[in-house]
Scaffold this motif. Structure first.
Motif, PDB file in Angstrom:
ATOM      1  N   ILE A 289       0.808  13.210 -13.623  1.00 22.70           N
ATOM      2  CA  ILE A 289       1.959  12.316 -13.467  1.00 22.70           C
ATOM      3  C   ILE A 289       1.598  10.948 -14.026  1.00 22.70           C
ATOM      4  CG2 ILE A 289       3.608  11.343 -11.806  1.00 22.70           C
ATOM      5  CD1 ILE A 289       2.072  13.604  -9.900  1.00 22.70           C
ATOM      6  N   CYS A 290       2.477  10.401 -14.840  1.00 29.30           N
ATOM      7  CA  CYS A 290       2.210   9.121 -15.489  1.00 29.30           C
ATOM      8  C   CYS A 290       3.157   8.050 -14.958  1.00 29.30           C
ATOM      9  CB  CYS A 290       2.406   9.244 -16.983  1.00 29.30           C
ATOM     10  SG  CYS A 290       1.451  10.567 -17.756  1.00 29.30           S
ATOM     11  N   VAL A 291       2.623   6.834 -14.856  1.00 32.05           N
ATOM     12  CA  VAL A 291       3.427   5.669 -14.492  1.00 32.05           C
ATOM     13  C   VAL A 291       3.536   4.798 -15.735  1.00 32.05           C
ATOM     14  CG1 VAL A 291       3.656   3.687 -12.955  1.00 32.05           C
ATOM     15  CG2 VAL A 291       2.597   5.805 -12.112  1.00 32.05           C
TER      16      VAL A 291
ATOM     17  N   SER B 146       2.669  14.103   1.049  1.00 34.86           N
ATOM     18  CA  SER B 146       4.121  14.201   1.039  1.00 34.86           C
ATOM     19  C   SER B 146       4.678  13.149   1.992  1.00 34.86           C
ATOM     20  CB  SER B 146       4.560  15.608   1.472  1.00 34.86           C
ATOM     21  OG  SER B 146       5.971  15.712   1.485  1.00 34.86           O
ATOM     22  N   TYR B 147       5.526  12.286   1.481  1.00 37.28           N
ATOM     23  CA  TYR B 147       6.105  11.178   2.269  1.00 37.28           C
ATOM     24  C   TYR B 147       5.013  10.361   2.962  1.00 37.28           C
ATOM     25  CZ  TYR B 147      10.388  13.798   1.439  1.00 37.28           C
ATOM     26  OH  TYR B 147      11.433  14.463   0.851  1.00 37.28           O
ATOM     27  N   VAL B 148       4.017   9.970   2.181  1.00 39.80           N
ATOM     28  CA  VAL B 148       2.883   9.221   2.716  1.00 39.80           C
ATOM     29  C   VAL B 148       3.241   7.738   2.810  1.00 39.80           C
ATOM     30  CG1 VAL B 148       0.515   8.479   2.199  1.00 39.80           C
ATOM     31  CG2 VAL B 148       1.191  10.856   1.848  1.00 39.80           C
ATOM     32  N   ALA B 149       2.878   7.111   3.908  1.00 37.33           N
ATOM     33  CA  ALA B 149       3.059   5.667   4.047  1.00 37.33           C
ATOM     34  C   ALA B 149       2.028   4.941   3.200  1.00 37.33           C
ATOM     35  CB  ALA B 149       2.921   5.254   5.513  1.00 37.33           C
ATOM     36  N   GLU B 150       2.408   3.773   2.689  1.00 36.33           N
ATOM     37  CA  GLU B 150       1.509   3.031   1.802  1.00 36.33           C
ATOM     38  C   GLU B 150       0.178   2.715   2.482  1.00 36.33           C
ATOM     39  OE1 GLU B 150       1.604  -1.029  -0.955  1.00 36.33           O
ATOM     40  OE2 GLU B 150       3.435  -0.304   0.007  1.00 36.33           O
ATOM     41  N   GLU B 151       0.221   2.394   3.773  1.00 39.19           N
ATOM     42  CA  GLU B 151      -1.013   2.024   4.467  1.00 39.19           C
ATOM     43  C   GLU B 151      -1.965   3.214   4.653  1.00 39.19           C
ATOM     44  OE1 GLU B 151       2.284   2.246   7.702  1.00 39.19           O
ATOM     45  OE2 GLU B 151       2.071   1.571   5.613  1.00 39.19           O
TER      46      GLU B 151
ATOM     47  N   ALA C 160      -2.186   5.653   2.151  1.00 44.52           N
ATOM     48  CA  ALA C 160      -2.285   6.294   0.841  1.00 44.52           C
ATOM     49  C   ALA C 160      -3.723   6.521   0.399  1.00 44.52           C
ATOM     50  CB  ALA C 160      -1.539   5.470  -0.197  1.00 44.52           C
ATOM     51  N   LEU C 161      -4.618   5.583   0.684  1.00 42.25           N
ATOM     52  CA  LEU C 161      -6.006   5.731   0.225  1.00 42.25           C
ATOM     53  C   LEU C 161      -6.694   6.941   0.855  1.00 42.25           C
ATOM     54  CD1 LEU C 161      -7.281   2.026   0.129  1.00 42.25           C
ATOM     55  CD2 LEU C 161      -6.446   3.435  -1.768  1.00 42.25           C
ATOM     56  N   ASP C 162      -6.198   7.388   2.002  1.00 47.72           N
ATOM     57  CA  ASP C 162      -6.771   8.572   2.649  1.00 47.72           C
ATOM     58  C   ASP C 162      -6.534   9.841   1.833  1.00 47.72           C
ATOM     59  OD1 ASP C 162      -7.506   6.938   4.741  1.00 47.72           O
ATOM     60  OD2 ASP C 162      -5.760   7.444   5.979  1.00 47.72           O
ATOM     61  N   HIS C 163      -5.632   9.750   0.874  1.00 51.07           N
ATOM     62  CA  HIS C 163      -5.256  10.920   0.085  1.00 51.07           C
ATOM     63  C   HIS C 163      -5.873  10.912  -1.315  1.00 51.07           C
ATOM     64  CE1 HIS C 163      -2.132  12.427   2.916  1.00 51.07           C
ATOM     65  NE2 HIS C 163      -2.161  11.170   3.295  1.00 51.07           N
ATOM     66  N   ILE C 164      -6.783   9.985  -1.569  1.00 52.69           N
ATOM     67  CA  ILE C 164      -7.399   9.850  -2.887  1.00 52.69           C
ATOM     68  C   ILE C 164      -8.835  10.347  -2.858  1.00 52.69           C
ATOM     69  CG2 ILE C 164      -8.156   8.195  -4.634  1.00 52.69           C
ATOM     70  CD1 ILE C 164      -5.746   6.471  -3.919  1.00 52.69           C
ATOM     71  N   ALA C 165      -9.166  11.232  -3.813  1.00 53.48           N
ATOM     72  CA  ALA C 165     -10.544  11.715  -3.942  1.00 53.48           C
ATOM     73  C   ALA C 165     -11.385  10.742  -4.755  1.00 53.48           C
ATOM     74  CB  ALA C 165     -10.554  13.089  -4.603  1.00 53.48           C
TER      75      ALA C 165
ATOM     76  N   VAL D 213       0.783   5.941  -5.040  1.00 53.54           N
ATOM     77  CA  VAL D 213       0.611   7.231  -4.354  1.00 53.54           C
ATOM     78  C   VAL D 213       1.732   7.433  -3.335  1.00 53.54           C
ATOM     79  CG1 VAL D 213      -0.873   8.558  -2.796  1.00 53.54           C
ATOM     80  CG2 VAL D 213      -1.879   7.293  -4.713  1.00 53.54           C
ATOM     81  N   SER D 214       2.012   6.409  -2.552  1.00 54.43           N
ATOM     82  CA  SER D 214       3.072   6.504  -1.559  1.00 54.43           C
ATOM     83  C   SER D 214       4.423   6.752  -2.224  1.00 54.43           C
ATOM     84  CB  SER D 214       3.125   5.217  -0.725  1.00 54.43           C
ATOM     85  OG  SER D 214       4.250   5.214   0.126  1.00 54.43           O
ATOM     86  N   TYR D 215       4.710   5.987  -3.259  1.00 49.85           N
ATOM     87  CA  TYR D 215       6.008   6.081  -3.934  1.00 49.85           C
ATOM     88  C   TYR D 215       6.227   7.471  -4.517  1.00 49.85           C
ATOM     89  CZ  TYR D 215       9.769   4.987  -7.243  1.00 49.85           C
ATOM     90  OH  TYR D 215      10.951   4.982  -7.947  1.00 49.85           O
ATOM     91  N   ILE D 216       5.251   7.964  -5.260  1.00 50.03           N
ATOM     92  CA  ILE D 216       5.413   9.273  -5.900  1.00 50.03           C
ATOM     93  C   ILE D 216       5.573  10.370  -4.858  1.00 50.03           C
ATOM     94  CG2 ILE D 216       4.297  10.972  -7.403  1.00 50.03           C
ATOM     95  CD1 ILE D 216       2.984   8.555  -8.854  1.00 50.03           C
ATOM     96  N   SER D 217       4.881  10.209  -3.728  1.00 49.68           N
ATOM     97  CA  SER D 217       4.945  11.237  -2.677  1.00 49.68           C
ATOM     98  C   SER D 217       6.308  11.302  -1.998  1.00 49.68           C
ATOM     99  CB  SER D 217       3.855  11.010  -1.628  1.00 49.68           C
ATOM    100  OG  SER D 217       4.208   9.988  -0.712  1.00 49.68           O
ATOM    101  N   GLN D 218       7.169  10.337  -2.254  1.00 48.23           N
ATOM    102  CA  GLN D 218       8.529  10.397  -1.719  1.00 48.23           C
ATOM    103  C   GLN D 218       9.416  11.350  -2.521  1.00 48.23           C
ATOM    104  OE1 GLN D 218       8.753   8.522   1.188  1.00 48.23           O
ATOM    105  NE2 GLN D 218       6.623   8.061   0.590  1.00 48.23           N
ATOM    106  N   PHE D 219       8.956  11.698  -3.732  1.00 43.88           N
ATOM    107  CA  PHE D 219       9.774  12.510  -4.627  1.00 43.88           C
ATOM    108  C   PHE D 219       9.203  13.900  -4.887  1.00 43.88           C
ATOM    109  CE2 PHE D 219      10.369   8.041  -5.643  1.00 43.88           C
ATOM    110  CZ  PHE D 219      11.749   7.915  -5.554  1.00 43.88           C
ATOM    111  N   MET D 220       7.912  14.071  -4.621  1.00 41.00           N
ATOM    112  CA  MET D 220       7.263  15.365  -4.852  1.00 41.00           C
ATOM    113  C   MET D 220       5.994  15.428  -4.014  1.00 41.00           C
ATOM    114  SD  MET D 220       5.711  14.552  -8.637  1.00 41.00           S
ATOM    115  CE  MET D 220       7.077  13.440  -9.030  1.00 41.00           C
ATOM    116  N   THR D 221       5.584  16.625  -3.680  1.00 39.30           N
ATOM    117  CA  THR D 221       4.312  16.796  -2.981  1.00 39.30           C
ATOM    118  C   THR D 221       3.173  16.700  -3.980  1.00 39.30           C
ATOM    119  OG1 THR D 221       5.271  18.169  -1.247  1.00 39.30           O
ATOM    120  CG2 THR D 221       2.910  18.381  -1.623  1.00 39.30           C
ATOM    121  N   LEU D 222       2.228  15.835  -3.677  1.00 41.80           N
ATOM    122  CA  LEU D 222       1.021  15.711  -4.488  1.00 41.80           C
ATOM    123  C   LEU D 222      -0.027  16.657  -3.919  1.00 41.80           C
ATOM    124  CD1 LEU D 222       0.972  11.822  -4.763  1.00 41.80           C
ATOM    125  CD2 LEU D 222       1.528  13.451  -6.589  1.00 41.80           C
TER     126      LEU D 222
END
Length: 284
Positions: free
Chosen positions: A74-76, A136-141, A143-148, A224-233
């Motif tokens: 996914i590109c921004v 999926s629908y991750v809060a911004e605060e 989001a870092l928990d979802h990054i490898a 990460v939070s924003y994209i997760s509102q539209f699709m499951t990462l």
């Protein structure tokens, strides 16, 4: 940790970098894929390495893409103010999202092949995020928990295909070899401040891009939070976060683009560098 994949295309093995040396971890890990990232693989590998007798790998080996082909790339777009300005585009009110075909992914130092009928093949150094936990629908605060971790990416673009051939940008972003990823994935603990990293790119030794992630319009947790509102990462998915000014499209007094024989080099603080030699498309 720093994760690499090495070997011939399609037959890469997982490895790690320890004290600037390459080691094979294929006895511990099948591959750096969705199963690995989603199954607490990073923590397990970190623990297993401490007691394992890892075979060392010659540093002259080809490096493959730093992770196995993900479900999504996914590109921004237009995520640096200076890049938006050089392309005469307005500052986006929300992130501009588009996909890049995962078949474009290659190793960090593999050749760039100019697509058939291409006139405007361009370069874009970018910081990319590797997802480590389903989001999926991750809060911004949170989001870092979802990054490898993070990885260097060159978001090559064919501007005629992208901007002049109607439809979505994906046509100009997805050609074969248009997504060199690597040399390695750095886990979050390797990067002290992801929002203060220099990123640069040269063509034939001339510096054309020299930016800093402090100038991102939308920062890493927000994206990460924003994209997760539209699709499951999914674990292993890649988000590439935009490029600073200095692309071919923005050159003055007029744009110019890559040709066969050109050499593109790029890097980001803490994420190493990569180098692609430009080759002409051939039917053979």
């Amino acid at each position: 940790m720093k994760l690499i994949r090495f070997g011939e295309p399609g037959f890469e093995k997982p490895g790690v970098i320890i004290n600037e040396k390459y080691f094979d971890v294929s006895e511990l890990v099948k591959d750096y894929n969705e199963e690995f990232f989603g199954g607490d693989g990073l923590e397990k590998l970190k623990n297993d390495i401490e007691s394992a007798n890892l075979p060392e790998v010659d540093k002259g080996v080809r490096l493959g893409p730093a992770l196995a082909r993900p479900s999504k790339l996914i590109c921004v777009g237009l995520n640096y103010k200076d890049h938006a300005a050089e392309t005469n585009a307005p500052i986006p009110a929300e992130p501009i999202l588009f996909f890049k075909a995962t078949s474009a992914i290659v190793g960090p130092n593999d050749d760039l092949v100019i697509p058939k009928n291409s006139k405007k093949t361009d370069w874009e150094v970018e910081l990319a995020i590797v997802i480590g936990k389903k989001a999926s629908y991750v809060a911004e605060e949170n989001a870092l928990d979802h990054i490898a971790g993070y990885v260097l990416h060159n978001d090559y673009s064919e501007r005629e295909f992208q901007l002049e051939r109607n439809g979505q940008w994906v046509k100009g972003k997805s050609c074969d070899t248009f997504a060199p990823i690597g040399p390695f994935i750095a886990t979050q603990d390797e990067i002290s401040d992801v929002h203060n990293l220099r990123l640069w790119l040269t063509v034939n030794g001339k510096t054309l891009q020299d930016g800093n992630t402090s100038n991102l319009i939308f920062n890493v947790p927000f994206m990460v939070s924003y994209i997760s509102q539209f699709m499951t990462l999914l674990p292993g998915d890649v988000i590439t976060t935009g490029t600073p000014a200095g692309v071919g499209l923005g050159q003055k007094p007029e744009p110019w683009y890559l040709k066969a024989g050109d050499v593109v080099e790029l890097g980001i603080d803490g994420l190493g560098s990569s180098k692609q030699t430009v080759k002409a498309y051939s039917e053979n």
